[in-house]
Design a protein around this motif. Structure first.
Motif, mmCIF file in Angstrom:
data_model
loop_
_atom_site.group_PDB
_atom_site.id
_atom_site.type_symbol
_atom_site.label_atom_id
_atom_site.label_comp_id
_atom_site.label_asym_id
_atom_site.label_seq_id
_atom_site.Cartn_x
_atom_site.Cartn_y
_atom_site.Cartn_z
ATOM 1 N N TYR A 185 67.649 34.415 33.763
ATOM 2 C CA TYR A 185 68.184 35.975 32.607
ATOM 3 C C TYR A 185 67.410 36.787 32.339
ATOM 4 O O TYR A 185 65.438 36.159 32.678
ATOM 5 C CB TYR A 185 68.626 35.104 31.781
ATOM 6 N N GLN A 187 66.264 41.424 31.988
ATOM 7 C CA GLN A 187 66.952 42.541 31.869
ATOM 8 C C GLN A 187 65.838 43.698 31.819
ATOM 9 O O GLN A 187 64.619 43.558 32.327
ATOM 10 C CB GLN A 187 66.524 43.283 30.168
ATOM 11 N N GLY A 191 66.260 41.483 35.005
ATOM 12 C CA GLY A 191 67.428 41.564 36.033
ATOM 13 C C GLY A 191 67.591 41.263 37.294
ATOM 14 O O GLY A 191 68.054 41.215 38.272
ATOM 15 N N GLN A 213 71.155 41.927 32.824
ATOM 16 C CA GLN A 213 71.375 42.987 32.703
ATOM 17 C C GLN A 213 70.473 44.524 33.314
ATOM 18 O O GLN A 213 68.879 43.754 33.266
ATOM 19 C CB GLN A 213 70.293 42.344 31.195
ATOM 20 N N ASP A 410 69.890 46.264 24.558
ATOM 21 C CA ASP A 410 70.030 45.381 24.352
ATOM 22 C C ASP A 410 69.445 43.621 23.656
ATOM 23 O O ASP A 410 69.882 42.857 22.993
ATOM 24 C CB ASP A 410 71.134 44.644 25.628
ATOM 25 N N TRP A 443 75.039 34.986 24.127
ATOM 26 C CA TRP A 443 74.556 34.663 25.627
ATOM 27 C C TRP A 443 74.159 33.120 25.855
ATOM 28 O O TRP A 443 73.659 32.652 25.872
ATOM 29 C CB TRP A 443 72.688 35.329 25.519
#
Length: 505
Positions: A185, A187, A191, A213, A410, A443
């Motif tokens: 995972y 961001q 991402g 993300q 986030d 998550w």
């Protein structure tokens, strides 16, 4: 046990017990990439005898100093992994492997916001963060001038991610994790890295779920695009094409200075390339990759992503309607501006010109790509699509609320690290605690089962082309069918965007 020792495939490492969690920092998952290793695929980490301390974060990839860089040293010995675990007991816990933000050119896995302590305690998981090669060090395509030995030089940074996943598969069980249940995972730039791992040949089978993300990366560079950057780099450094190996000996600071000059002139940056090996077509255009079709994915954004980057200009907060239209011409064709304002104002009639500016530019730069990614996965899987879509719509009170729901909002919630980010969320309140519960638990549920549903959410259905269900993370969270239909339909006229500027996260 205040200083636990774990036997890895390379040798024994000593970590620390901190606040009830075992922490191991700065472990090598690959060898030093400097010198003869520069621009080549990562090599296995060295082995050793005795016990090595794993108390401090390791080096980060060379990059220009910025708020995205950590306080740790920079060097090409940057293939490092950090681990937080409840116990080194072979407990077969879900593993979360975090790829940091900063586009493909900046950032570090050592940011305090990525500290895994709270998530490990909340969810009984093993959490890892990594550093890897960035910018010219990770994505300089030398296949043209140097041939087959450097065939994958344009994707070394991606191959580092693969090496980290292989290290996790080999070692994580000794730290209490399950190598058969790994969630990647990230961001923003992270991402983007998850996106390319879904498509890359070498990454297949090394992870079991993925979360994208604010960084849906649908297109990679063509060989022609990457080749132009390489030729410009050689020219800037006054290195003959036939002597391109000299780049392996070029001092780091000189290489970085040349890189900055090259990307300023080109208008795009060093990033993954369609090399015919890792990537034989674009990751999600025209279709989602079939080999990972059944790998569960969460994909989402924040509502006003670009209020982070564009909101640093104080004049943006004084926009009137005429100023809004003038600024939008940088992002949209002139003939589309009035229609864009009309479409977005229809769903938010009370929005100020500033808010509309952030909404429209965020859709063009981030949300359109995320929607295309979810649609591509839905077309591939039909009714059995294991893809869940979300948007963070909670509005932060920080800075008087003027950033709305900005890029990076986030992070403190899904890492359960609100106390570390008052600049993003404001002070801890019942609302921030509710957001952390909703997101962190989603998550964790996803990492455990491949489904993000938990008792604190309305029943979250996967995304499909008919209902287009999207979880809106707010207080309270809401599941809405096609919540931005007008905006989505307006944006359908545009092709996906490729990252041409650094992601800030």
């Amino acid at each position: 046990m205040s200083e636990p020792v774990v036997e890895t495939a390379q040798g024994r490492v000593r970590g620390r017990a901190v606040d009830g969690v075992l922490v191991f920092k700065g472990l090598r998952y690959g060898a030093d990439t400097s010198g003869a290793g520069r621009f080549l695929p990562p090599q296995p980490p060295p082995t050793w005898s005795g016990v090595r301390d794993a108390f401090n974060y390791g080096d980060q990839s060379p990059q220009y100093a910025s708020r995205l860089a950590a306080a740790t040293p920079m060097s090409e010995d940057c293939l490092r992994i950090n681990i937080w675990t409840p116990a080194a007991d072979r407990g077969k816990r879900p593993v979360l492997l975090w790829f940091h933000g900063g586009g493909f050119e900046a950032g570090s896995g050592s940011s305090p916001l990525y500290d895994g302590t709270n998530m490990v305690k909340r969810g009984d998981v093993v959490l890892c963060t990594i550093n890897h090669r960035l910018n010219v060090f990770g994505f300089c395509d030398l296949s043209g001038p140097l041939g087959s030995e450097f065939a994958q030089s344009g994707n070394c940074g991606y191959l580092d991610l693969v090496a980290a996943m292989r290290w996790v598969r080999e070692n994580i069980e000794r730290f209490g994790g399950d190598p058969g249940n790994v969630t990647i995972y990230g961001q923003s730039g992270g991402g983007r890295k998850v996106s390319v791992c879904f498509a890359g040949q070498e990454a297949a089978g090394l992870f079991h779920r993925g979360i994208v993300q604010s960084g849906s990366h649908l297109l990679v560079q063509t060989p022609e695009q990457s080749g132009r950057l390489t030729e410009a780099l050689l020219k800037t450094l006054e290195i003959a094409r036939s002597d391109a190996r000299a780049l392996q000996k070029t001092p780091v600071d000189k290489l970085q200075a040349a890189q900055r000059e090259v990307i300023a002139a080109a208008g795009y940056r060093f990033e993954p390339v369609m090399d015919g090996i890792a990537f034989r077509q674009h990751p999600f255009v025209p279709d989602a990759p079939a080999r990972t079709a059944r790998v569960p994915m969460m994909v989402g954004t924040t509502e006003t992503e670009l209020s982070n980057q564009l909101g640093r200009d104080p004049t943006v907060y004084q926009l009137d309607d005429a100023g809004l239209r003038r600024r939008l011409k940088t992002y949209l064709p002139d003939g589309d501006v009035d229609a864009a304002v009309e479409a977005f104002r229809a769903s938010a009639p009370a929005a100020s010109p500033t808010e509309l500016f952030f909404k429209i530019t965020s859709w063009r730069s981030y949300i359109r790509n995320a929607t295309l990614m979810a649609e591509a996965r839905s077309r591939l899987n039909g009714a059995a699509n294991p893809t869940w879509m979300y948007q963070v719509t909670w509005r932060s009170p920080a800075e008087g609320g003027r950033r709305y729901s900005q890029h990076t909002l986030d992070l403190p919630f899904m890492f359960d690290n609100v106390a570390r980010a008052p600049n993003l969320t404001g002070p801890e309140t019942p609302a921030t605690r509710s957001m952390a519960d909703s997101m962190a638990n989603a998550w964790l549920a996803f990492a455990r089962t491949g489904d993000p549903n938990h008792g604190g959410l309305p029943r979250w259905a996967p995304y499909d082309m008919k209902s287009r269900k999207v979880m809106l993370f707010d207080v309270p969270p809401r599941l809405v069918a096609d919540p931005f239909a007008g905006e989505r339909r307006f944006m359908e006229r545009y092709s996906p965007v490729r990252a041409t500027a650094r992601d800030d996260s």
